[in-house]
Enzyme design. Sequence first.
Site, PDB file in Angstrom:
ATOM      1  N   LYS A  82       0.824  -1.252  -0.078  1.00  0.00           N
ATOM      2  CA  LYS A  82       0.066   0.051   0.064  1.00  0.00           C
ATOM      3  C   LYS A  82       0.794   1.249   0.117  1.00  0.00           C
ATOM      4  CE  LYS A  82      -2.348  -1.453   3.829  1.00  0.00           C
ATOM      5  NZ  LYS A  82      -1.636  -2.566   4.084  1.00  0.00           N
ATOM      6  N   THR A  83       1.844   1.242   0.987  1.00  0.00           N
ATOM      7  CA  THR A  83       2.877   2.492   0.997  1.00  0.00           C
ATOM      8  C   THR A  83       3.530   2.632  -0.555  1.00  0.00           C
ATOM      9  OG1 THR A  83       3.306   2.044   3.138  1.00  0.00           O
ATOM     10  CG2 THR A  83       4.771   3.540   2.181  1.00  0.00           C
ATOM     11  N   ASP A 127      -1.892   6.430   6.414  1.00  0.00           N
ATOM     12  CA  ASP A 127      -1.815   5.001   6.758  1.00  0.00           C
ATOM     13  C   ASP A 127      -2.788   5.029   7.956  1.00  0.00           C
ATOM     14  OD1 ASP A 127      -1.074   2.343   6.420  1.00  0.00           O
ATOM     15  OD2 ASP A 127       1.115   2.465   7.045  1.00  0.00           O
ATOM     16  N   THR A 176      -6.240  -1.571   7.006  1.00  0.00           N
ATOM     17  CA  THR A 176      -6.003  -3.018   6.916  1.00  0.00           C
ATOM     18  C   THR A 176      -7.461  -3.474   7.218  1.00  0.00           C
ATOM     19  OG1 THR A 176      -5.345  -2.908   9.290  1.00  0.00           O
ATOM     20  CG2 THR A 176      -3.499  -3.558   7.659  1.00  0.00           C
ATOM     21  N   ARG A 235       6.571  -8.189   1.684  1.00  0.00           N
ATOM     22  CA  ARG A 235       7.485  -7.884   2.605  1.00  0.00           C
ATOM     23  C   ARG A 235       8.246  -8.952   3.348  1.00  0.00           C
ATOM     24  NH1 ARG A 235       4.783  -4.222   6.346  1.00  0.00           N
ATOM     25  NH2 ARG A 235       5.752  -2.598   5.202  1.00  0.00           N
TER      26      ARG A 235
HETATM   27  N1  LIG Z   1       3.987  -5.455  -5.855  1.00  0.00           N
HETATM   28  C1  LIG Z   1       5.012  -5.350  -5.466  1.00  0.00           C
HETATM   29  N2  LIG Z   1       6.406  -5.628  -6.034  1.00  0.00           N
HETATM   30  C2  LIG Z   1       7.234  -5.664  -5.781  1.00  0.00           C
HETATM   31  N3  LIG Z   1       7.594  -5.320  -4.372  1.00  0.00           N
HETATM   32  C3  LIG Z   1       6.679  -5.113  -3.520  1.00  0.00           C
HETATM   33  C4  LIG Z   1       5.250  -5.023  -3.956  1.00  0.00           C
HETATM   34  N4  LIG Z   1       4.347  -4.790  -2.998  1.00  0.00           N
HETATM   35  C5  LIG Z   1       5.382  -4.865  -1.968  1.00  0.00           C
HETATM   36  N5  LIG Z   1       6.550  -4.770  -2.254  1.00  0.00           N
HETATM   37  C6  LIG Z   1       7.672  -4.615  -1.383  1.00  0.00           C
HETATM   38  O1  LIG Z   1       7.073  -5.187  -0.057  1.00  0.00           O
HETATM   39  C7  LIG Z   1       7.597  -4.297   0.863  1.00  0.00           C
HETATM   40  C8  LIG Z   1       6.558  -3.837   1.843  1.00  0.00           C
HETATM   41  O2  LIG Z   1       5.637  -2.948   1.023  1.00  0.00           O
HETATM   42  P1  LIG Z   1       4.852  -1.892   1.484  1.00  0.00           P
HETATM   43  O3  LIG Z   1       5.563  -1.174   2.566  1.00  0.00           O
HETATM   44  O4  LIG Z   1       4.306  -1.199   0.348  1.00  0.00           O
HETATM   45  O5  LIG Z   1       3.572  -2.546   2.221  1.00  0.00           O
HETATM   46  P2  LIG Z   1       2.192  -1.944   2.994  1.00  0.00           P
HETATM   47  O6  LIG Z   1       1.240  -2.519   2.411  1.00  0.00           O
HETATM   48  O7  LIG Z   1       2.162  -0.299   2.839  1.00  0.00           O
HETATM   49  O8  LIG Z   1       2.468  -2.553   4.497  1.00  0.00           O
HETATM   50  P3  LIG Z   1       2.082  -1.686   5.967  1.00  0.00           P
HETATM   51  O9  LIG Z   1       0.547  -1.810   5.727  1.00  0.00           O
HETATM   52  O10 LIG Z   1       2.615  -2.686   6.851  1.00  0.00           O
HETATM   53  O11 LIG Z   1       2.458  -0.287   5.883  1.00  0.00           O
HETATM   54  C9  LIG Z   1       8.602  -3.223   0.183  1.00  0.00           C
HETATM   55  O12 LIG Z   1       9.754  -3.537   0.338  1.00  0.00           O
HETATM   56  C10 LIG Z   1       8.003  -3.343  -1.244  1.00  0.00           C
HETATM   57  O13 LIG Z   1       9.237  -2.815  -2.010  1.00  0.00           O
END
Ligand SMILES: Nc1ncnc2c1ncn2[C@@H]1O[C@H](COP(=O)(O)OP(=O)(O)OP(=O)(O)O)[C@@H](O)[C@H]1O
Length: 362
Positions: A82-83, A127, A176, A235
């Site tokens: 998401k981030t 977030d 989430t 992740r």
């Molecule tokens: N579709 C994708 N392709 C490649 N790498 C990804 C992808 N999605 C996530 N990642 C990798 O996974 C890691 C976590 O992603 P991210 O921080 O965006 O997750 P998030 O959903 O925001 O988590 P949270 O809710 O805990 O903040 C990052 O290092 C990102 O590079």
Amino acid sequence: MNWDDTAPSTDDAVPAGPDRLVGADADGEDTAVEAALRPKDLQEFVGQERVREQLDLVLRAARARGATADHVLLSGAPGLGKTTLSMIIAAEMGAPIRITSGPAIQHAGDLAAILSSLQEGEVLFLDEIHRMSRPAEEMLYMAMEDFRVDVIVGKGPGATAIPLELPPFTLVGATTRAGLLPPPLRDRFGFTAHMEFYAPEELQRVIHRSAGLLDVEIEPDGAAEIAGRSRGTPRIANRLLRRVRDYAQVKADGVITREIASQALGVYEVDARGLDRLDRAVLTALLKLFGGGPVGLSTLAVAVGEERETVEEVAEPFLVREGLLARTPRGRIATPAAWAHLDMVPPQHQAGGIGQQGLFGA
Ligand SMILES: Nc1ncnc2c1ncn2[C@@H]1O[C@H](COP(=O)(O)OP(=O)(O)OP(=O)(O)O)[C@@H](O)[C@H]1O
């Protein structure tokens, strides 16, 4: 009676489980390396095809109109990107991004300060938007719809609301728990996307891409082995890759093969399906001590020496998702897949598993 506390607790706070290699929340090390591994544009973003395609249209259309993109709501489990996607939205729109979170905005004034300092077209990433305070949430309604906030000056009967115009901006909210968002807030997003867990082939692509960036040599089978244990979450895939890389460097020639990945993750107690020690302890207790259930949550938690919240919120969601454990009104039940996964034979009355006994003990 097995009647017990089977309803998931509604408390928002996730208990601090034991430190886990397969935990989906970011730890300190993740935060440091994630920036380097984040895809920078939609082309590089792996998987989530439908979300990517729809978002691409939304952003292209906004660019063609020379307008600010609609507000975007991203929902899905931690670590699914998401981030990353919010940063891609800003990059694709050629706009700066400001990052904050619901728990950081406890007063409407905190939000007013952020909103009033946004530049035109800026992306505001919020977030855990479901954890914002109610007054801040109400201020956000007006800001999203009319690009305006009322700043309250003074207190009591003498307080006055001073309207403040805001430049157009794009709010990207992440949660989430989309179900916890009040409908008036949800309705103000022009585009809503639900992010799904990733298929093993998609995680393999994430792993190959990250290995390239980390300058690690990996064979396709090695990537497949790590992907299978990553619980559908990029992740976790990236974290397991880093641990396997360490092992490959110390114990072998640095190349990640299937065998090296399997040995390394064995050392870290992440099994072939991505279960770790806690998950396996819960399943083992359920099978060995309680014959597969039904057993109450509290009893199960005592048996594994953990808090019931830890079992319920840290271990069970993945076990349920994997079809290894079922939460029923009569207590927790192991599925036939759980017996098979731990290489055990169910007792006679369990042989038909849930199918025979009936999920609700009918
Ligand atoms: N579709 C994708 N392709 C490649 N790498 C990804 C992808 N999605 C996530 N990642 C990798 O996974 C890691 C976590 O992603 P991210 O921080 O965006 O997750 P998030 O959903 O925001 O988590 P949270 O809710 O805990 O903040 C990052 O290092 C990102 O590079």
